[in-house]
Design an enzyme around this catalytic site. Structure first.
Site, mmCIF file in Angstrom:
data_model
loop_
_atom_site.group_PDB
_atom_site.id
_atom_site.type_symbol
_atom_site.label_atom_id
_atom_site.label_comp_id
_atom_site.label_asym_id
_atom_site.label_seq_id
_atom_site.Cartn_x
_atom_site.Cartn_y
_atom_site.Cartn_z
ATOM 1 N N GLU A 285 6.014 2.400 -9.950
ATOM 2 C CA GLU A 285 4.514 2.139 -9.845
ATOM 3 C C GLU A 285 3.901 1.568 -11.544
ATOM 4 O O GLU A 285 2.904 1.991 -11.769
ATOM 5 C CB GLU A 285 4.172 4.072 -10.747
ATOM 6 C CG GLU A 285 4.713 5.433 -9.400
ATOM 7 C CD GLU A 285 3.787 4.936 -8.455
ATOM 8 O OE1 GLU A 285 3.192 4.365 -8.353
ATOM 9 O OE2 GLU A 285 4.125 5.695 -7.423
ATOM 10 N N PRO B 13 0.774 -1.257 0.121
ATOM 11 C CA PRO B 13 0.010 -0.128 0.294
ATOM 12 C C PRO B 13 1.087 1.744 0.235
ATOM 13 O O PRO B 13 2.589 1.088 0.242
ATOM 14 C CB PRO B 13 -0.586 -0.370 1.232
ATOM 15 C CG PRO B 13 0.120 -0.951 1.980
ATOM 16 C CD PRO B 13 0.599 -1.685 1.008
ATOM 17 N N SER C 8 9.468 3.281 -3.299
ATOM 18 C CA SER C 8 10.242 3.898 -3.932
ATOM 19 C C SER C 8 11.266 3.982 -3.763
ATOM 20 O O SER C 8 12.325 4.301 -4.295
ATOM 21 C CB SER C 8 9.239 4.779 -4.226
ATOM 22 O OG SER C 8 8.382 5.036 -5.315
#
Length: 241
Positions: free
Chosen positions: A117, A40, A46
């Site tokens: 992403e 989450p 990242s």
């Protein structure tokens, strides 16, 4: 040299393990892998992506960093702990196999790809990543959300779960306001959970006031109820849009 992977946090061993030596894999084929690390918001995806890139680069390997819909709105990988790195934006039209071949044609070796992403990739992008692994021996490390604000699998994440050699949940626990593990990324507008709208809407988890869009990680129960843990004003209860 002793294997130190056992000292790493659970679930991180395959990401931060010793990297293969640098070299031209097209001339000397070596097994490559497609790996997907998910979790989450706020779990450090990242940050881990940039750490993996650092570990590979310090061993003399050469790679490309890619992203899609970074929170900054730019072609960068950014983290909430302040780290950032220039990246290549993955657009709908970008062919990832062609991108790597173009780098090779320009004399740049590409041993690996870091894709942040990755949940927002198109399925076609993931198929291209699998081709790079299988046919060109390029290692691919993907990082991203698995589900959207409606709790449905994102298209890139779904395809990665179908094709990846390794799938790992990032083990940095994110808590719901109640203290239970948070698994769901709720989209919040004016302090209300909304379940309608475009799948992609770039925003952060920081509340800035007003009617700005933000995201909040919730446990399943409070996600289902739309309960943000806020004290309703004037006796009003939170409602869902």
């Amino acid at each position: 040299m002793p294997d130190t992977r056992a000292d790493l946090p659970p679930g991180r061993g395959s990401a931060l393990a010793s990297v293969p030596a640098s070299g031209n894999r097209r001339e000397i084929p070596m097994p490559a892998h497609l790996k997907f690390f998910y979790g989450p918001m706020d779990c450090g995806k990242s940050t881990l992506a940039l750490q993996v890139d650092h570990n590979h680069a310090r061993q003399g390997r050469s790679g490309l960093i890619l992203t899609r819909y970074d929170r900054s709105g730019r072609a960068r990988v950014t983290t909430r702990v302040g780290l950032s790195h220039d990246a290549i934006e993955v657009t709908d039209e970008l062919d990832l196999c062609k991108l790597v071949r173009q780098n090779w044609a320009q004399g740049r070796r590409v041993d690996y790809l870091i894709v942040d992403e990755a949940g927002f990739l198109n399925p076609e992008h993931v198929d291209q990543l699998a081709e790079l692994v299988d046919e060109y021996h390029v290692d691919v490390y993907c990082f991203g959300l698995s589900t959207d604000f409606r709790s449905f699998l994102l298209p890139g994440a779904k395809r990665l779960m179908e094709l990846a050699d390794e799938i790992s949940e990032i083990q940095v626990e994110v808590l719901c306001w109640c203290g239970l593990p948070g698994k769901h990324n709720a989209r919040v507008i004016a302090d209300r959970v909304t379940r309608e709208g475009d799948t992609v809407l770039v925003a952060d988890t920081v509340a800035t006031g007003g009617n700005d869009v933000r995201y909040q990680v919730l446990c399943r129960a409070h996600y289902r109820r739309g309960d943000l843990g806020l004290a309703p004003s004037l006796g009003e209860q939170l409602t869902l849009d």
